[in-house]
Write an enzyme that holds these catalytic residues in place. Structure first.
Site, PDB file in Angstrom:
ATOM      1  N   SER A  10       0.835  -1.199   0.000  1.00 18.21           N
ATOM      2  CA  SER A  10       0.000   0.000   0.000  1.00 18.21           C
ATOM      3  C   SER A  10       0.875   1.256   0.000  1.00 18.21           C
ATOM      4  CB  SER A  10      -0.976  -0.039   1.173  1.00 18.21           C
ATOM      5  OG  SER A  10      -2.032   0.878   0.978  1.00 18.21           O
ATOM      6  N   ASP A  27      -9.545  -5.160  -4.802  1.00 18.68           N
ATOM      7  CA  ASP A  27      -8.889  -4.063  -4.084  1.00 18.68           C
ATOM      8  C   ASP A  27      -9.254  -2.733  -4.739  1.00 18.68           C
ATOM      9  OD1 ASP A  27      -7.218  -2.344  -2.749  1.00 18.68           O
ATOM     10  OD2 ASP A  27      -5.357  -3.322  -3.353  1.00 18.68           O
ATOM     11  N   HIS A  53      -7.766  -5.788  -0.420  1.00 16.89           N
ATOM     12  CA  HIS A  53      -6.558  -5.015  -0.140  1.00 16.89           C
ATOM     13  C   HIS A  53      -5.756  -5.637   1.009  1.00 16.89           C
ATOM     14  CE1 HIS A  53      -4.080  -1.461  -0.401  1.00 16.89           C
ATOM     15  NE2 HIS A  53      -4.283  -1.158   0.870  1.00 16.89           N
TER      16      HIS A  53
END
Length: 603
Positions: free
Chosen positions: A161, A260, A292
């Protein structure tokens, strides 16, 4: 409204107020380093900058489990997520994940504890992370783990991320020209971006809500940015960004999850890098049906194991030896290697006996063989397969095509099936003079052992489907030698450890499989699997070994499944799995070869 109570960024993980006060809802718990009994990985913390307090947590796999203690490990410098605002290198979430990653992938991991925004707004986090990279490539101040166990010529960057954004920025910083950073740039072999790149310029598939959230967050974590979330430090496509061609590493792996919210932006990064003119290799890996950073929540789940396998190296402990083709004096068989598809490097080793038919009108049956190795190891050039195919060709008087398909996990399923089908169609077309002049391509047999037998089953099933194989490709018979099958439910006679082994193995081989062990390609008897009555061949020989406790029960269940064609079973008494490759001259091996020869010869 009172700045101390007005929320400007509200997420499930943290809240940021207008007066820049932050309330972290997750990511504040920490765990100490030490030995993880489950994985055998040991961790420790090392402060790399006393003034700022920046430190790293190192993870070292159990060195006693490596076959070669002197071989050093690739070094992975890891940057955690948390939107630049929360989490740390000491987070239980990352401790658990990186223990698993270090053990499974065979890596020495350096997890960076960079300073967080908004107390330390960007670019502080980037600068801390780059400082950690320089510390690693310079030898870690003499740290014994790095000096004794780390291969500092093979350094990788990875992050999830927002940590993926750090990977991009740190790599770009290392690639700056004229900054005395050539040694740092040269050490970076690859970079892995896990589920994350930023920006506000919409990309296909991205929701307005995702873009708006990124815009608000970026104003908090990098208030000096003049272009908001299109600052080049978060958006690699911003007009003022340096070209992606400047990335200094050789390889980049971009990973995403199917559901995601950041998948569209990850895909745009992958496609942008591929089209940029960058000289390295960029790869895409997508985890189907996942959300995610799912791997942080379930690091031992099948999809997470597959992802970790994709990140790490494959240490093949056997099956890497090769022997050249040529004339074999014992069997009087000649072999040669032929490239079938230059784009994928799929090849085959062809075998032709010395005793050819006396007339040109009588040609030899063609045996297409798929080697074993669980779809992960071995090759058509392996000495034991070379010896075995020479023997079969000599005794059965057939022409053989031993297929060198691509291996997992570098090339996950369906690559092996696709390559094998390509080779079958190639052989049936008589593309090589040996085949066109001496092979009867109307009499094609398929055979394989272990993972190769799994390939045989899947090709014969495919041939019987409505999509099928090209017209003119007909399979007379198929031989499954100790086939690799599996399933979620234990069947009679199956050892529990067999299923446990396959639970680890199959996700590495087939990371996109939706049913794991009940994937129809692994479990032919699973609900929803193609009916075995559709097997597209005239006859079938299934072979097993009495002491093959892993594969025999499922081979027997496959044999008893009710196919309508000519079906034969052979069980080798007192023998173990694929014994005929290790002991080709024993009585049971000779009996097995004779049975295979009889099967190939009968009408």
């Amino acid at each position: 409204m009172d700045p101390s109570t007005e929320i400007i960024v509200d997420t499930p993980f943290f809240r940021v107020y207008k007066d820049r006060r932050v309330v972290r809802l997750v990511g504040t718990r920490t765990v100490p380093p030490g030995l993880d009994a489950t994985t055998g990985v040991t961790s420790k913390d090392v402060v790399i900058d006393g003034d700022s307090g920046v430190y790293v947590r190192l993870y070292l796999p159990d060195t006693g489990t490596r076959p070669n203690d002197s071989e050093k490990l690739p070094v992975l410098v890891y940057f955690h997520d948390g939107g630049f605002v929360t989490h740390s290198a000491a987070s239980p979430t990352y401790q658990r994940f990186l223990n698993s990653l270090a053990a499974r992938a065979g890596l020495l991991v350096v997890s960076v504890n960079y300073r967080l925004a908004p107390e330390h707004p960007l670019p502080v986090g980037y600068e801390d992370s780059f400082r950690a990279l320089k510390w690693v490539v310079s030898g870690g101040g003499g740290d014994p783990w790095l000096s004794q166990h780390g291969d500092l010529g093979r350094v990788f960057l990875a992050g999830d991320s927002s940590g993926g954004g750090i990977v991009h920025n740190v790599a770009m910083m290392a690639g700056q020209q004229g900054a005395g950073l050539d040694d740092v740039a040269a050490r970076i072999e690859g970079a892995v971006l896990l589920h994350g790149v930023g920006g506000t310029d919409p990309v296909d598939g991205e929701t307005p809500e995702s873009v708006a959230q990124m815009e608000k967050l970026w104003l908090v974590v990098c208030p000096e940015a003049s272009d908001g979330a299109d600052d080049p430090r978060t958006n690699p496509w911003a007009a003022v960004s340096r070209s992606l061609r400047d990335l200094p590493c050789k390889r980049v792996l971009v990973c995403a999850a199917e559901v995601d919210f950041l998948r569209p932006r990850c895909r745009a990064y992958y496609e942008g890098l591929a089209a940029s003119g960058w000289g390295g290799t960029v790869e895409w890996f997508e985890s189907e049906g996942q959300e995610h950073v799912f791997f942080l929540r379930e690091p031992r789940g099948g999809a997470a194991v597959a992802l970790m396998g994709r990140l790490g190296r494959v240490e093949r402990l056997f099956g890497t030896d090769t022997t050249p083709p040529g004339f074999d004096a014992d069997s009087r068989v000649t072999s040669k290697d032929v490239v079938i598809d230059s784009a994928t490097d799929v090849s085959a080793r062809l075998y032709i006996p010395d005793d050819l038919p006396a007339t040109e009108h009588k040609k030899l049956p063609v045996l297409v063989y798929f080697h074993g190795g669980g779809l992960v190891v071995d090759s058509a050039a392996s000495p034991m397969y070379h010896r075995y195919i020479n023997s079969v060709v000599s005794k059965a008087n057939v022409l053989a095509v031993s297929v060198n398909y691509r291996l997992a996990p570098e090339h996950p399923v369906p690559a092996a099936y696709d390559d094998s089908c390509t080779a079958l169609v190639w052989a049936a077309s008589g593309a090589d003079p040996w085949l066109s002049e001496n092979g009867d391509t109307s009499r094609i047999f398929l055979a394989g052992d272990s993972g190769g037998a799994n390939i045989v089953h899947n090709i014969v099933i495919m041939a019987g489907s409505r999509h099928g194989l090209p017209s003119g490709v007909l399979i007379e018979g198929a031989i499954l030698l100790h086939p690799m099958f599996g399933g979620k439910e234990q069947i009679d006679g199956e050892a529990r450890e067999s299923r446990e082994i396959m639970e680890k193995h199959w996700p590495l081989v087939c990371p996109h499989g939706t049913e794991c062990l009940d994937d129809p390609r692994l479990n032919p008897m699973a609900d929803g699997a193609p009916n075995l009555r559709t097997l597209a061949c005239r006859k079938l020989l299934v072979c097993s070994a009495e002491k093959d406790h892993h594969a025999r029960p499922r081979a027997a269940a496959y044999f008893q499944a009710g196919w309508f064609g000519s079906l034969e079973w052979l069980e080798s008494k007192g023998e173990e799995r694929v014994f005929f490759l290790r002991k080709p001259e024993c009585d049971e091996s000779l009996a097995l070869v004779n049975r295979v020869v009889a099967f190939l010869s009968s009408n």
